[in-house]
Design a protein around this motif. Structure first.
Motif, PDB file in Angstrom:
ATOM      1  N   LEU A  10       0.807  -1.220   0.000  1.00 16.13           N
ATOM      2  CA  LEU A  10       0.000   0.000   0.000  1.00 16.13           C
ATOM      3  C   LEU A  10       0.839   1.269   0.000  1.00 16.13           C
ATOM      4  O   LEU A  10       0.514   2.238  -0.691  1.00 16.13           O
ATOM      5  CB  LEU A  10      -0.942   0.021   1.206  1.00 16.13           C
ATOM      6  N   CYS A  11       1.919   1.268   0.793  1.00 14.53           N
ATOM      7  CA  CYS A  11       2.668   2.519   0.952  1.00 14.53           C
ATOM      8  C   CYS A  11       3.966   2.561   0.157  1.00 14.53           C
ATOM      9  O   CYS A  11       4.430   3.648  -0.194  1.00 14.53           O
ATOM     10  CB  CYS A  11       2.955   2.791   2.426  1.00 14.53           C
ATOM     11  N   GLY A  12       4.581   1.418  -0.095  1.00 17.13           N
ATOM     12  CA  GLY A  12       5.826   1.384  -0.852  1.00 17.13           C
ATOM     13  C   GLY A  12       7.025   1.968  -0.129  1.00 17.13           C
ATOM     14  O   GLY A  12       8.056   2.233  -0.739  1.00 17.13           O
ATOM     15  N   ASP A  13       6.919   2.139   1.182  1.00 15.37           N
ATOM     16  CA  ASP A  13       7.987   2.770   1.970  1.00 15.37           C
ATOM     17  C   ASP A  13       9.033   1.725   2.356  1.00 15.37           C
ATOM     18  O   ASP A  13       8.850   0.949   3.279  1.00 15.37           O
ATOM     19  CB  ASP A  13       7.371   3.408   3.217  1.00 15.37           C
ATOM     20  N   ILE A  14      10.155   1.741   1.635  1.00 12.06           N
ATOM     21  CA  ILE A  14      11.193   0.736   1.853  1.00 12.06           C
ATOM     22  C   ILE A  14      11.827   0.875   3.237  1.00 12.06           C
ATOM     23  O   ILE A  14      12.197  -0.126   3.858  1.00 12.06           O
ATOM     24  CB  ILE A  14      12.257   0.767   0.728  1.00 12.06           C
ATOM     25  N   GLU A  15      11.951   2.078   3.749  1.00 10.94           N
ATOM     26  CA  GLU A  15      12.523   2.269   5.089  1.00 10.94           C
ATOM     27  C   GLU A  15      11.599   1.684   6.155  1.00 10.94           C
ATOM     28  O   GLU A  15      12.063   1.080   7.124  1.00 10.94           O
ATOM     29  CB  GLU A  15      12.804   3.750   5.355  1.00 10.94           C
ATOM     30  N   TRP A  16      10.298   1.845   5.987  1.00 14.29           N
ATOM     31  CA  TRP A  16       9.339   1.247   6.917  1.00 14.29           C
ATOM     32  C   TRP A  16       9.466  -0.273   6.869  1.00 14.29           C
ATOM     33  O   TRP A  16       9.494  -0.936   7.899  1.00 14.29           O
ATOM     34  CB  TRP A  16       7.911   1.678   6.550  1.00 14.29           C
ATOM     35  N   LEU A  17       9.575  -0.815   5.664  1.00 22.08           N
ATOM     36  CA  LEU A  17       9.716  -2.259   5.503  1.00 22.08           C
ATOM     37  C   LEU A  17      10.986  -2.763   6.183  1.00 22.08           C
ATOM     38  O   LEU A  17      10.958  -3.768   6.904  1.00 22.08           O
ATOM     39  CB  LEU A  17       9.728  -2.629   4.021  1.00 22.08           C
ATOM     40  N   LYS A  18      12.086  -2.060   5.985  1.00 17.38           N
ATOM     41  CA  LYS A  18      13.347  -2.437   6.626  1.00 17.38           C
ATOM     42  C   LYS A  18      13.223  -2.425   8.143  1.00 17.38           C
ATOM     43  O   LYS A  18      13.831  -3.248   8.824  1.00 17.38           O
ATOM     44  CB  LYS A  18      14.467  -1.507   6.190  1.00 17.38           C
ATOM     45  N   SER A  19      12.412  -1.505   8.666  1.00 18.98           N
ATOM     46  CA  SER A  19      12.258  -1.416  10.122  1.00 18.98           C
ATOM     47  C   SER A  19      11.495  -2.615  10.689  1.00 18.98           C
ATOM     48  O   SER A  19      11.524  -2.846  11.895  1.00 18.98           O
ATOM     49  CB  SER A  19      11.552  -0.110  10.510  1.00 18.98           C
ATOM     50  N   HIS A  20      10.820  -3.365   9.838  1.00 18.60           N
ATOM     51  CA  HIS A  20      10.069  -4.545  10.275  1.00 18.60           C
ATOM     52  C   HIS A  20      10.763  -5.859   9.912  1.00 18.60           C
ATOM     53  O   HIS A  20      10.243  -6.940  10.188  1.00 18.60           O
ATOM     54  CB  HIS A  20       8.664  -4.510   9.667  1.00 18.60           C
ATOM     55  N   LYS A  21      11.932  -5.761   9.309  1.00 20.01           N
ATOM     56  CA  LYS A  21      12.646  -6.957   8.851  1.00 20.01           C
ATOM     57  C   LYS A  21      12.960  -7.916   9.997  1.00 20.01           C
ATOM     58  O   LYS A  21      12.695  -9.123   9.886  1.00 20.01           O
ATOM     59  CB  LYS A  21      13.932  -6.556   8.140  1.00 20.01           C
ATOM     60  N   ALA A  22      13.511  -7.425  11.085  1.00 18.31           N
ATOM     61  CA  ALA A  22      13.910  -8.301  12.193  1.00 18.31           C
ATOM     62  C   ALA A  22      12.712  -9.041  12.781  1.00 18.31           C
ATOM     63  O   ALA A  22      12.789 -10.246  13.049  1.00 18.31           O
ATOM     64  CB  ALA A  22      14.625  -7.501  13.277  1.00 18.31           C
ATOM     65  N   GLY A  23      11.607  -8.343  12.970  1.00 16.71           N
ATOM     66  CA  GLY A  23      10.408  -8.984  13.514  1.00 16.71           C
ATOM     67  C   GLY A  23       9.856 -10.051  12.588  1.00 16.71           C
ATOM     68  O   GLY A  23       9.442 -11.131  13.043  1.00 16.71           O
ATOM     69  N   CYS A  24       9.857  -9.783  11.302  1.00 14.65           N
ATOM     70  CA  CYS A  24       9.367 -10.767  10.331  1.00 14.65           C
ATOM     71  C   CYS A  24      10.286 -11.982  10.278  1.00 14.65           C
ATOM     72  O   CYS A  24       9.813 -13.120  10.208  1.00 14.65           O
ATOM     73  CB  CYS A  24       9.249 -10.133   8.948  1.00 14.65           C
TER      74      CYS A  24
END
Length: 66
Positions: A10-24
């Motif tokens: 929905l947002c395409g925000d790569i920095e937001w995605l990177k911030s969730h990498k460890a949890g995923c």
């Protein structure tokens, strides 16, 4: 993990995605460890009342008849 992917779509925000990498990655590692027989399907625990001693009666609606 699915929600993370959908939010990124929905947002395409790569920095937001990177911030969730460890949890995923942590969640995926947990799921992978749940595959006790190595068939690629994660075995899940079911601690619901339906899996307990009254499960058959709950599943077929006869608990009240006991």
């Amino acid at each position: 993990m699915i929600n993370t992917a959908e939010q990124f779509d929905l947002c395409g925000d790569i920095e937001w995605l990177k911030s969730h990498k460890a949890g995923c990655e942590k969640a995926l590692d947990w799921l992978i460890r749940r595959d006790s027989n190595g068939n690629g399907i994660f075995e899940m625990m079911n601690n619901s009342i339906v899996s307990g001693p009254y499960g058959p009666q709950l599943r077929n609606g006869t608990l009240c008849d006991i």
